[in-house]
Design a protein around this motif. Structure first.
Motif, PDB file in Angstrom:
ATOM      1  N   ASN A   3       0.846  -1.184   0.000  1.00  0.00           N
ATOM      2  CA  ASN A   3       0.000   0.000   0.000  1.00  0.00           C
ATOM      3  C   ASN A   3       0.886   1.239   0.000  1.00  0.00           C
ATOM      4  O   ASN A   3       1.629   1.466   0.945  1.00  0.00           O
ATOM      5  N   ILE A   4       0.834   2.032  -1.044  1.00  0.00           N
ATOM      6  CA  ILE A   4       1.607   3.267  -1.114  1.00  0.00           C
ATOM      7  C   ILE A   4       0.623   4.428  -1.170  1.00  0.00           C
ATOM      8  O   ILE A   4      -0.222   4.490  -2.049  1.00  0.00           O
ATOM      9  N   ILE A   5       0.744   5.311  -0.184  1.00  0.00           N
ATOM     10  CA  ILE A   5      -0.098   6.503  -0.146  1.00  0.00           C
ATOM     11  C   ILE A   5       0.811   7.707   0.033  1.00  0.00           C
ATOM     12  O   ILE A   5       1.919   7.595   0.535  1.00  0.00           O
ATOM     13  N   ASN A   6       0.363   8.845  -0.385  1.00  0.00           N
ATOM     14  CA  ASN A   6       1.218  10.022  -0.294  1.00  0.00           C
ATOM     15  C   ASN A   6       0.537  11.225   0.332  1.00  0.00           C
ATOM     16  O   ASN A   6       1.148  12.255   0.496  1.00  0.00           O
ATOM     17  N   ASN A   7      -0.733  11.131   0.674  1.00  0.00           N
ATOM     18  CA  ASN A   7      -1.426  12.323   1.120  1.00  0.00           C
ATOM     19  C   ASN A   7      -1.878  12.301   2.572  1.00  0.00           C
ATOM     20  O   ASN A   7      -2.563  13.202   3.002  1.00  0.00           O
ATOM     21  N   HIS A   8      -1.525  11.304   3.349  1.00  0.00           N
ATOM     22  CA  HIS A   8      -1.987  11.213   4.727  1.00  0.00           C
ATOM     23  C   HIS A   8      -1.046  11.873   5.727  1.00  0.00           C
ATOM     24  O   HIS A   8      -1.478  12.296   6.792  1.00  0.00           O
ATOM     25  N   VAL A  55       9.231  -4.487   5.100  1.00  0.00           N
ATOM     26  CA  VAL A  55       7.874  -3.946   5.060  1.00  0.00           C
ATOM     27  C   VAL A  55       6.926  -5.114   5.273  1.00  0.00           C
ATOM     28  O   VAL A  55       6.915  -6.069   4.499  1.00  0.00           O
ATOM     29  N   ASN A  56       6.142  -5.037   6.342  1.00  0.00           N
ATOM     30  CA  ASN A  56       5.198  -6.104   6.664  1.00  0.00           C
ATOM     31  C   ASN A  56       3.974  -6.045   5.755  1.00  0.00           C
ATOM     32  O   ASN A  56       3.703  -5.023   5.121  1.00  0.00           O
ATOM     33  N   LYS A  57       3.237  -7.129   5.722  1.00  0.00           N
ATOM     34  CA  LYS A  57       2.101  -7.275   4.809  1.00  0.00           C
ATOM     35  C   LYS A  57       1.111  -6.115   4.892  1.00  0.00           C
ATOM     36  O   LYS A  57       0.653  -5.617   3.875  1.00  0.00           O
ATOM     37  N   ASN A  58       0.747  -5.674   6.078  1.00  0.00           N
ATOM     38  CA  ASN A  58      -0.265  -4.629   6.234  1.00  0.00           C
ATOM     39  C   ASN A  58       0.315  -3.228   6.353  1.00  0.00           C
ATOM     40  O   ASN A  58      -0.442  -2.263   6.521  1.00  0.00           O
ATOM     41  N   ASP A  59       1.633  -3.097   6.322  1.00  0.00           N
ATOM     42  CA  ASP A  59       2.258  -1.779   6.433  1.00  0.00           C
ATOM     43  C   ASP A  59       1.868  -0.879   5.274  1.00  0.00           C
ATOM     44  O   ASP A  59       1.569  -1.341   4.174  1.00  0.00           O
ATOM     45  N   ILE A  60       1.895   0.399   5.538  1.00  0.00           N
ATOM     46  CA  ILE A  60       1.608   1.401   4.527  1.00  0.00           C
ATOM     47  C   ILE A  60       2.888   2.172   4.259  1.00  0.00           C
ATOM     48  O   ILE A  60       3.590   2.564   5.195  1.00  0.00           O
ATOM     49  N   LEU A  61       3.217   2.353   2.992  1.00  0.00           N
ATOM     50  CA  LEU A  61       4.392   3.132   2.597  1.00  0.00           C
ATOM     51  C   LEU A  61       3.952   4.516   2.164  1.00  0.00           C
ATOM     52  O   LEU A  61       2.959   4.668   1.453  1.00  0.00           O
ATOM     53  N   ILE A  62       4.700   5.496   2.587  1.00  0.00           N
ATOM     54  CA  ILE A  62       4.481   6.860   2.142  1.00  0.00           C
ATOM     55  C   ILE A  62       5.755   7.296   1.438  1.00  0.00           C
ATOM     56  O   ILE A  62       6.840   7.241   2.010  1.00  0.00           O
ATOM     57  N   ASP A  63       5.620   7.687   0.187  1.00  0.00           N
ATOM     58  CA  ASP A  63       6.747   8.055  -0.669  1.00  0.00           C
ATOM     59  C   ASP A  63       6.764   9.561  -0.865  1.00  0.00           C
ATOM     60  O   ASP A  63       5.840  10.129  -1.419  1.00  0.00           O
ATOM     61  N   LYS A  64       7.824  10.192  -0.375  1.00  0.00           N
ATOM     62  CA  LYS A  64       8.012  11.632  -0.551  1.00  0.00           C
ATOM     63  C   LYS A  64       9.426  11.861  -1.073  1.00  0.00           C
ATOM     64  O   LYS A  64      10.404  11.663  -0.353  1.00  0.00           O
ATOM     65  N   LYS A  65       9.515  12.222  -2.335  1.00  0.00           N
ATOM     66  CA  LYS A  65      10.806  12.536  -2.960  1.00  0.00           C
ATOM     67  C   LYS A  65      11.828  11.420  -2.744  1.00  0.00           C
ATOM     68  O   LYS A  65      12.952  11.645  -2.330  1.00  0.00           O
ATOM     69  N   ASP A  66      11.400  10.182  -3.028  1.00  0.00           N
ATOM     70  CA  ASP A  66      12.238   8.996  -2.910  1.00  0.00           C
ATOM     71  C   ASP A  66      12.678   8.690  -1.483  1.00  0.00           C
ATOM     72  O   ASP A  66      13.632   7.954  -1.266  1.00  0.00           O
ATOM     73  N   ASN A  80      -2.614  10.411  11.072  1.00  0.00           N
ATOM     74  CA  ASN A  80      -3.256  10.917   9.863  1.00  0.00           C
ATOM     75  C   ASN A  80      -3.389  12.448   9.898  1.00  0.00           C
ATOM     76  O   ASN A  80      -3.890  13.013  10.859  1.00  0.00           O
ATOM     77  N   GLY A  81      -2.914  13.109   8.847  1.00  0.00           N
ATOM     78  CA  GLY A  81      -2.966  14.561   8.768  1.00  0.00           C
ATOM     79  C   GLY A  81      -1.789  15.253   9.421  1.00  0.00           C
ATOM     80  O   GLY A  81      -1.686  16.474   9.400  1.00  0.00           O
ATOM     81  N   GLY A  82      -0.885  14.486  10.003  1.00  0.00           N
ATOM     82  CA  GLY A  82       0.261  15.050  10.708  1.00  0.00           C
ATOM     83  C   GLY A  82       1.421  15.381   9.788  1.00  0.00           C
ATOM     84  O   GLY A  82       1.372  15.160   8.576  1.00  0.00           O
ATOM     85  N   GLU A  83       2.460  15.902  10.394  1.00  0.00           N
ATOM     86  CA  GLU A  83       3.660  16.291   9.656  1.00  0.00           C
ATOM     87  C   GLU A  83       4.890  15.827  10.427  1.00  0.00           C
ATOM     88  O   GLU A  83       4.994  16.053  11.629  1.00  0.00           O
ATOM     89  N   ILE A  84       5.804  15.182   9.718  1.00  0.00           N
ATOM     90  CA  ILE A  84       7.070  14.746  10.295  1.00  0.00           C
ATOM     91  C   ILE A  84       8.099  15.821   9.998  1.00  0.00           C
ATOM     92  O   ILE A  84       8.255  16.246   8.858  1.00  0.00           O
ATOM     93  N   ASP A  85       8.803  16.252  11.037  1.00  0.00           N
ATOM     94  CA  ASP A  85       9.827  17.286  10.885  1.00  0.00           C
ATOM     95  C   ASP A  85      11.096  16.818  11.585  1.00  0.00           C
ATOM     96  O   ASP A  85      11.075  15.867  12.369  1.00  0.00           O
ATOM     97  N   TYR A  86      12.175  17.484  11.289  1.00  0.00           N
ATOM     98  CA  TYR A  86      13.452  17.230  11.959  1.00  0.00           C
ATOM     99  C   TYR A  86      13.968  18.572  12.449  1.00  0.00           C
ATOM    100  O   TYR A  86      14.026  19.528  11.672  1.00  0.00           O
ATOM    101  N   ILE A  87      14.290  18.640  13.731  1.00  0.00           N
ATOM    102  CA  ILE A  87      14.778  19.897  14.294  1.00  0.00           C
ATOM    103  C   ILE A  87      16.130  19.709  14.962  1.00  0.00           C
ATOM    104  O   ILE A  87      16.459  18.630  15.446  1.00  0.00           O
ATOM    105  N   GLU A  88      16.900  20.778  14.936  1.00  0.00           N
ATOM    106  CA  GLU A  88      18.160  20.858  15.676  1.00  0.00           C
ATOM    107  C   GLU A  88      18.114  22.154  16.456  1.00  0.00           C
ATOM    108  O   GLU A  88      17.913  23.223  15.881  1.00  0.00           O
TER     109      GLU A  88
END
Length: 114
Positions: A3-8, A55-66, A80-88
């Protein structure tokens, strides 16, 4: 086919750059960042991050710029609807989740409740 999704879930440019950099350091192009939720922490649930090439059978992949994130279906409902960020900053460096589903978060931002 997985399962590949990109908008969640969104991923910031800082997070993408850090993930790409860490994969280069580990010299394994098959690695993906797994994000999951566990019980615990000062607010009830905790975010966890680790690199995984499985990647397990039910896992969901999210592809953002490879860059691929792996999320299990149960964790996705909390992210769902969240944002992953990296801070220093002065406190250190870390991946964080800006989660619109969280009603409360702890001071360090690594735990939340719904």
């Amino acid at each position: 086919m997985k399962n590949i999704i990109n908008n969640h879930i969104k991923i910031t440019k800082n997070a993408i750059k850090k993930i790409q950099n860490l994969i280069l350091i580990k010299k394994n192009k098959n690695l993906k960042l797994r994000i999951y939720i566990i019980g615990g922490g000062c607010s009830g649930f905790q975010y966890q991050f680790n690199f995984d090439e499985n990647v397990n059978k039910n896992d969901i992949l999210i592809d953002k710029k490879d860059v691929f994130l792996i999320i299990d279906p149960i964790s996705l409902q909390y992210l769902n609807g969240g944002e992953i960020d990296y801070i220093e900053n002065l406190e250190g460096s870390k991946f964080i989740v800006n989660n619109p589903n969280a009603k409360n978060t702890c001071g360090c931002g690594s735990s939340f409740n719904i």
